[in-house]
Structure formats: C-alpha cells, structure tokens
Design a protein around this motif. Structure first.
Motif, short mmCIF file in Angstrom:
data_model
loop_
_atom_site.label_atom_id
_atom_site.label_comp_id
_atom_site.label_asym_id
_atom_site.label_seq_id
_atom_site.Cartn_x
_atom_site.Cartn_y
_atom_site.Cartn_z
N SER A 66 30.06 31.11 30.94
CA SER A 66 30.59 29.77 30.71
C SER A 66 29.53 28.69 30.72
O SER A 66 28.55 28.76 31.46
N GLY A 110 36.54 29.02 19.98
CA GLY A 110 37.86 29.52 20.35
C GLY A 110 38.95 28.49 20.14
O GLY A 110 40.04 28.81 19.65
N ILE A 166 29.00 22.34 24.96
CA ILE A 166 28.92 22.97 23.64
C ILE A 166 27.47 23.34 23.27
O ILE A 166 27.09 23.35 22.12
C1 AN7 Z 1 34.77 20.11 27.09
O1 AN7 Z 1 33.39 26.52 29.29
O2 AN7 Z 1 32.47 27.36 26.09
O3 AN7 Z 1 34.76 25.87 20.67
O4 AN7 Z 1 32.22 28.20 28.62
O5 AN7 Z 1 34.06 22.76 27.67
O6 AN7 Z 1 36.54 26.74 22.18
O7 AN7 Z 1 34.14 26.92 22.82
C2 AN7 Z 1 33.36 25.31 26.81
C3 AN7 Z 1 33.63 24.77 25.59
C4 AN7 Z 1 34.65 21.70 23.81
C5 AN7 Z 1 34.18 23.93 22.91
N1 AN7 Z 1 34.79 20.80 24.79
O8 AN7 Z 1 35.31 24.74 22.78
C6 AN7 Z 1 32.83 27.15 28.39
C7 AN7 Z 1 32.87 26.65 27.01
C8 AN7 Z 1 34.59 21.16 26.07
C9 AN7 Z 1 34.23 22.46 26.40
C10 AN7 Z 1 34.29 23.00 24.07
C11 AN7 Z 1 34.05 23.42 25.36
P1 AN7 Z 1 35.20 26.15 22.07
#
Ligand code: AN7
Length: 337
Positions: A81, A187, A232
């Motif tokens: 993460s 995701g 990100i």
């Molecule tokens: C605030 O917590 O990948 O494109 O390991 O924490 O679904 O990955 C977090 C991603 C956007 C991007 N905004 O979403 C993790 C992690 C926030 C995020 C994303 C994350 P995904």
C-alpha cells in the motif's frame, strides 16, 4: 447507517447468511462545488470519499474483501500500500479479529495513514522499495501462504468500490456526463466503470495521473515514480488494461497533471469549497481544470481521501499561524489587523 453490503447485497457476491465485516462505509456526501464550477465552466459535484470510516474510498472494497476473507476462513489479511489501503485493511482486520500485515514504501506514506495502520494493530512493514515492488512481493507471499490478499487485484475490492457509481446515479436524477478520478493502481476507475456499466449508464471516464507517475499516459511503466501525491506514486498499475478499456470505451481519456497543478487544486478545494482532501484526490479537480471535460455539462470529481491523512503536506502548503500575547489589544491586532 448500515454498510454497503447490507445496502447493495443483491448486486454484490454475498448471500444473506454470509458474514459481514462493516464499519458503516459508503453513503458519502455528494456536494456541489461552486468555485470549481465557475473556473471549469461546467456544473461540478464532489464525491467526498474521505467521509468513509477510515477516511478513504478503500473502505468500500475492504468491507467486501475482509468479509470474504472471514467467509473463507483466512487467519490474516495482507496488502501492499501507498497508505490508504493499509489503513483500511488494518481497521477491517481489527474489526474482524484477523491479523493484518501491510507493506508500505519506507518513508513514503503520509503520517495519518501510518498512525492508523499502527493503531489498528497491524504489522506495518516498511519496504526498502516502492509500491510496485511491494505489490509483487505480497502477491508471491499470498500464493505461498494461507493469507488473504486484499489489494485491488482482489475482485471483491472492485465489487465493493463499484457501489460508489450506484450512489452517484441515485443522487443525480439526470445522471452525469463525466467522472474525473485520480488513477494510481487503477482499481477505482475499474470499479466505477463496472458500476456504471451494470447500471446501464456510461459517463465519460476521465482519469488523471501525477506527471511523475503517469504510466498510463506514457503507455509504459515508470520505474521510479515520484509525486507529492504519495497515494498515487505508482509506476505499474495492476488494473492497466481495464482502466484503459474504461476510458476508451466511454469516450474518455487519461491525462497527466503536475504536482503544482495538484497542489493548486488542493488549496482551492480547502480554502474555496471548504473541502479538505489529500493531494492525490485533488488530482481529479486539477485534471478537470487543466484539461476540461469535453462537451460534458455535469461532472463529478471523486475526492478519494481526507486531507487529515497528510498533515505534513497541508502544513507545507498552508499559511502560517499568527502568534499573539495574551491580552486584548494584541488579540485585536491579530484577529482584525
Ligand atoms: C487517496 O492505498 O494504491 O487507482 O495502496 O489512496 O484505485 O489505486 C491508494 C490509491 C487515489 C488511486 N486516491 O486509486 C493504496 C493505494 C487516493 C488513494 C488512489 C489511491 P487506485
């Protein structure tokens, strides 16, 4: 309020007798954004996913992933993460009475997220490597040991997160024309697209990546991703093809925004709209302001995580405090001057 498995059970892979691990996630506010609307020249709404129990959208997927882990008799949950998944996995594991282990890039996750994961009793492992390497390692770990992998490579995560699309369609009578969303491991954009597709609606999907961590924009993995938006900071998204499919089949696009643009949107949201999100979340608004939304008239920007997650970046971006002697004259000058 009941959690989202109870609310959307007929659209999720859970039978009535299945165990449910919930913290009352989902049902987050959707509010108009007059300042952003004016600047963008379109009607803009903000989906406040930071209002979820652990302060990010990850809880939607985590209630499903951890409930399924309990159903399958898992003893422990693990994830890699950039911070929010770790905080959410740790909370739901605690709730379920499971062991939790989270692997994070050393020194690269926001303070609030680290505090959460530790407080919930997870084993927090600081990897000398980035998120992409951490994900590779936990995938191998989960293949060899009886632990449930709760990253968004887990289908249940996508299932849970698709409910945000249902909520948008319930709240906006005439629907929406475009969705602006930050993209890291890809995701969430995959999940929204699944939700919209299941509901028979297809708004334009506009994904935004930080310029220093924009593999989908370049069409190639980024070996050393770097951005102020630590959430990100991802160079090899696991849901690459699905994210690209969501954007192309909806007539959308994936674009990059600079750290400067991200931070400007971050400050605008906080000072102009009264909404404190974390930097990664502001990428959705930064993207809309920088690249527009084509001919869309109504746009929803997803604000994925709460600003309190990352107090350090906030303090670096905000004005300074005003010191004062403890007497009325000094206070008058400090307040009114
Ligand atoms: C605030 O917590 O990948 O494109 O390991 O924490 O679904 O990955 C977090 C991603 C956007 C991007 N905004 O979403 C993790 C992690 C926030 C995020 C994303 C994350 P995904």
């Amino acid at each position: 309020m009941v959690g989202l498995i109870e609310r959307y059970r007929e659209r999720l892979p859970f039978a009535p007798e299945d165990p449910v691990v919930s913290l009352g996630e989902g049902g987050t506010p959707l509010i108009p954004a007059p300042h952003v609307s004016e600047r963008a020249g379109v009607e803009v709404w903000l989906k406040l996913e930071g209002a979820n129990p652990t302060g990010s959208f990850k809880d939607r997927g985590m209630t499903c992933a951890v409930s399924a882990a309990v159903r399958e008799g898992a003893q422990a949950v693990v994830c890699a993460s950039t911070g929010n998944t770790a905080a959410s996995a740790a909370a739901y594991a605690a709730r379920a009475g499971l062991r939790g282990a989270v692997i994070v890039p050393e020194g690269k996750i926001a303070t609030g997220k680290l505090a959460q994961a530790l407080m919930h009793g997870a084993r927090v492992i600081a990897l000398r490597g980035n998120f992409d390497r951490a994900l590779e390692l936990v995938r191998e770990l989960a293949a060899r040991h009886p632990v449930a992998l709760v990253n968004s490579v887990n289908e249940l995560r996508i299932e849970g997160q698709k409910t945000a699309a249902f909520e948008l369609l319930e709240a906006l009578e005439d629907g929406l024309d475009a969705l602006c969303i930050p993209v890291g491991n890809a995701g969430n954009i995959t999940a929204y697209w699944r939700g919209f597709t299941e509901a028979g609606r297809r708004p334009r999907m506009l994904g935004f990546q930080a310029a220093g961590a924009a593999p989908l924009v370049h069409g190639a993995p980024v070996a050393d991703p770097e951005t102020v938006a630590s959430a990100i900071r991802i160079g090899r998204p696991a849901r690459w093809e699905e994210a690209m499919d969501a954007m192309t089949s909806s007539g959308g696009a994936v674009r990059a925004v600079s750290d400067q643009q991200i931070l400007a949107a971050y400050r605008l949201l906080a000072a102009g709209e009264g909404v404190f999100c974390e930097p990664a979340s502001a990428a959705s608004v930064a993207g809309l302001l920088a690249h527009g939304a084509g001919d869309a008239r109504r746009v929803v920007c997803v604000l994925t995580g709460h600003g309190l997650k990352d107090p350090q970046t906030a303090l670096e971006q905000a004005g300074s405090v005003v010191p004062s002697e403890s007497e009325l004259g000094a206070i008058e000058r400090a307040v009114l001057g």
